[in-house]
Design an enzyme around this catalytic site. Structure first.
Site, PDB file in Angstrom:
ATOM      1  N   GLY A 116       0.824  -1.205   0.000  1.00 35.68           N
ATOM      2  CA  GLY A 116       0.000   0.000   0.000  1.00 35.68           C
ATOM      3  C   GLY A 116       0.854   1.248   0.000  1.00 35.68           C
ATOM      4  N   ASN A 152       3.581  -2.848   3.785  1.00 31.60           N
ATOM      5  CA  ASN A 152       3.546  -4.129   3.098  1.00 31.60           C
ATOM      6  C   ASN A 152       2.706  -5.104   3.922  1.00 31.60           C
ATOM      7  OD1 ASN A 152       5.330  -3.326   1.047  1.00 31.60           O
ATOM      8  ND2 ASN A 152       7.115  -3.794   2.316  1.00 31.60           N
ATOM      9  N   ASP A 171     -12.297   4.245   1.523  1.00 34.28           N
ATOM     10  CA  ASP A 171     -11.425   3.741   0.451  1.00 34.28           C
ATOM     11  C   ASP A 171     -11.891   2.361  -0.018  1.00 34.28           C
ATOM     12  OD1 ASP A 171      -9.350   3.870  -1.365  1.00 34.28           O
ATOM     13  OD2 ASP A 171      -7.884   2.991   0.011  1.00 34.28           O
TER      14      ASP A 171
END
Length: 759
Positions: A38, A42, A158
């Site tokens: 991201g 990780n 998101d």
């Protein structure tokens, strides 16, 4: 003080795998795979070498600012307080990894082995969207997860396919929401104005840096579901977000789709684009739901709260869609699927009337089979056609057969081509730009896959017919065994009856000259013997047995036939070739490049031809199955008649046997009475031997008309009758033993029968 420092774990020891995530591990924990990367961290899979336990570890890969450290720690705080099956669960960090990396702690999460939704959407076979069952499962799971987050005053902000992971739990795929790094806790303030995330799924108000609420998750969720249905995002998916934002913001509230024409004009629609895989009965409510979720106005998005339940209307409509009871029926006479929305407590008869209106097959000729070959029970409601928790026409089907037909003409016309695919089929050498060709070839792949799946469904219908045939055959075997057993019992009884009546007639003839005689009884016994010979005709079932054995042989041959197994290997190979072509096209740069569709059209034509061939074989085999089934249906009443005849003959024989036994016992009674009377007369005569008046002298005509007393038995004659009765009783014991053996043989016949040919 920084929030990461408040947690207290020590910094990571030098050289551990988590520093840069090289292959290696921490103590017994070995890193097995890199699951994702991201903006700051990780995610890697670690497995315990001894126990096999697996855990996903999210570690920070950058030096973070104080603000981002707070955000990182905030995600851990949120994760630890959540507990929902559709939100990924936080775990305790293993002791060997309980240290800081880049001044922030690690986040341990449950590992979901199915990958993420993006991986599923990127598969070429899903280029035109997922199957209906997958879409409805996603709608249920993620909708439930979002509601849970919102009830806990958390906005995800998101939501995207990369943040939805799949986990197989007991054979069922469960979708879970991950990555709450951008999540906003509403307890920190009811609205927020700052965000940096994935732009393609971002709600419009976030582009404009306006205040936002939970409805930003509605937009992202609606965009994801649309993509799962169509294979692409709803609004000008080929353009960058900031480009399409200006073109879309003035759309009508009910518009859920926008595409750009060749001339650059934007075309809006309130309907889902074709092709897709959802049933026509779901399309309209799904479009209404998307209109709520993709409303540009954040105040109107989601439909507001329902005044009665105080719940968002979008989730009420979602629940309505998920609770629809829809039965999907494949008409094997036409290879068409018809779907019906079931009403509460609807009877099967009412559903059959609706089927008759749709297909023209009368209710009396309808045979509705489940995949197991079981026929629907007319005493149960129509809801027996659906399984609780199983959604989507691709998951469960009922198969309709016409009982008035045993020969099914096939194959039928293949599914129709979409406008785009038909365009290249008409002229395979036409040059198209790569971006446009990708869309056309995606629909071509969808068409080829559809042809294969059409065959697979029809094969499942043929398999249901075979299983139904085997059920009928098992019933035939049971009735045949009953018939054979009853026939054998009747034969044994008749043999005993013939032997005993012959013996009775012989013994009767032996004593008739000096014992008891009755012409009427003698005639009745001889008639019984003739009637017993007539009853023997009922035990003759050889002609039925021959027909049944011939039918068994035919069924075994059908089971061994190669057409009883799936014949779709050629279509599967063509499907893979179409997918490979599509993959190659996607790797080509789109700028200023053109290509034709010759290779793809060849695959389409070959797939149509292959489907035509295998369907011709399938319907030929299906007709033979249905022919065998009809033969069984025709045989069953004949066996019933034979069983009734045997039963009547058995009853008749038992009645004759009982009548004869009663007559024998009556004779014995007469013999005993006469014996006693004669003894008394003899004693009286001895006491008065000197008295002439006591002497009885027969009349001269006694030679031609004997006096009734002349047939009275002597003591010796009475003993002969007792012997006859005892002999009959012995025969009766033997007969009872024979019946017992026959019953035992019947009980063992089904158990010992060789059923291996049915496998």
């Amino acid at each position: 003080m920084e929030r990461g420092a408040e947690r207290g774990p020590p910094p990571a020891p030098g050289g551990v795998a988590l520093r840069g995530q090289p292959a290696g591990g921490c103590g017994p924990w070995e890193m097995r795979d890199r699951l994702g990367t991201g903006g700051f961290g990780n995610v890697c899979l670690y497995q315990h070498q001894d126990t096999g336990a697996r855990v996903a570890i999210k570690s920070c890969r950058l030096e973070l600012s104080v603000k981002n450290k707070d955000r990182w720690c905030h995600e851990i705080d949120i994760m630890k307080k959540l507990n929902h099956p559709n939100v990924v669960r936080a775990c305790e960090v293993p002791e060997e990894m309980n240290f800081l990396v880049n001044d922030v702690p690690l986040l341990a999460m449950e590992y979901c082995s199915g990958g993420d939704l993006r991986k599923l959407l990127n598969k070429p076979e899903n280029c035109c969207g997922l199957k209906e069952s997958q879409i409805l499962s996603l709608l249920s799971d993620i909708g439930s997860g979002i509601q849970y987050l919102h009830e806990n005053r958390i906005i995800h902000r998101d939501l995207k396919p990369e943040n939805i992971v799949l986990q197989d739990e007991g054979g069922k795929i469960i979708h879970k929401i991950i990555d709450l790094g951008y999540a906003k806790d509403l307890d920190q303030g009811s609205l927020c104005t700052s965000f940096v995330g994935t732009l393609q799924y971002l709600a419009p108000e976030l582009f404009e840096n306006k205040s936002y609420s939970v409805t930003v998750d509605y937009w992202s969720f609606g965009t994801m579901v649309f993509e799962c249905i169509a294979g692409f995002r709803p609004f000008l998916h080929n353009l960058q977000p900031f480009t399409w934002h200006e073109k879309i913001k003035k759309k009508d509230p009910k518009h859920i789709f926008a595409s750009e024409e060749m001339n650059g004009e934007v075309r809006f629609s309130t309907h889902l684009p074709q092709p897709h895989s959802i049933c026509s009965l779901i399309v309209e409510p799904m479009e209404s739901w998307l209109q709520l979720m993709l409303n540009w106005d954040p105040e109107q998005r989601g439909g507001g709260l329902d005044p009665e339940t105080n719940s968002p209307k979008c989730f009420l409509l979602m629940d309505h869609i998920l609770n629809l009871k829809i039965v999907h029926i494949l008409n094997m006479t036409s290879a068409k699927i018809v779907s019906f929305l079931l009403h509460p407590e609807e009877s099967l008869h009412f559903l059959q009337n609706r089927i008759e209106s749709e297909t023209g097959i009368s209710t009396g000729n309808q045979e509705l089979l489940l995949e197991t070959g079981i026929c629907l029970d007319p005493r149960k409601p129509a809801s027996q056609c659906v399984i609780d928790g199983v959604r989507g026409w691709d998951s469960y089907m009922v198969y309709l057969f016409d009982k008035s037909k045993t020969v099914y003409d096939g194959p039928f016309a293949s599914r129709s081509l979409s406008e785009c695919v038909n365009y290249i089929v008409q002229d395979s050498k036409i040059q198209l730009p790569i971006p446009q060709l990708r869309k056309v070839w995606a629909e071509a792949v969808h068409y080829v896959i559809g042809l294969k799946e059409d065959y697979s469904r029809l094969f499942q219908g043929q398999r249901a017919a075979m299983l139904s045939l085997l059920r009928y055959n098992a019933n035939l075997i049971k009735m045949k065994n009953n018939m054979v057993s009853a026939s054998q019992q009747l034969k044994a009884k008749l043999e005993f009856f013939h032997q005993s009546i012959r013996l009775d007639l012989e013994r009767y003839s032996d004593q008739m000259a000096y014992g008891i005689s009755s012409e009427k009884m003698l005639k009745a016994w001889k008639e019984m013997e003739e009637k017993a010979s007539h009853c023997a005709q009922a035990e003759d079932i050889g002609y039925l047995d021959e027909q049944i054995m011939a039918l068994h042989t035919e069924i075994v041959e059908l089971q061994k036939s190669p057409y009883a197994r799936r014949q779709g290997e050629v279509m599967e190979s063509l499907e893979q070739r179409a997918i490979d072509l599509y993959k190659q096209l996607k790797t080509r740069p789109p700028d200023h490049a053109y290509s034709d569709s010759t290779d793809m059209v060849k695959i389409i034509v070959q797939t149509v031809q292959s489907q035509d061939r295998v369907l011709k074989e399938l319907f030929g085999h299906l007709s033979k199955l249905l022919g065998c089934k009809q033969k069984i249906i025709d045989l069953l009443p004949k066996i019933e008649v034979a069983l009734n005849n045997i039963k009547e003959a058995d009853n008749s024989e038992m009645q004759m046997q009982g009548k004869r036994q009663r007559e024998i016992w009556h004779l014995l009674k007469i013999a005993c009475t006469q014996s006693s009377s004669r003894s008394l007369v003899s004693s009286s005569l001895e006491g008065t031997a000197s008295t002439p008046a006591a002497t009885w002298v027969p009349q001269s005509s006694s030679e031609y008309a004997p006096h009734p007393l002349s047939s009275m038995a002597t003591p010796g004659d009475g003993e002969n009758f007792v012997d006859v009765i005892e002999e009959n009783l012995n025969y009766l014991d033997r007969f009872s033993s024979m019946l017992q053996e026959a019953r035992e043989e019947q009980n063992n016949s089904l158990t010992n029968f060789d059923w291996s040919w049915l496998k």
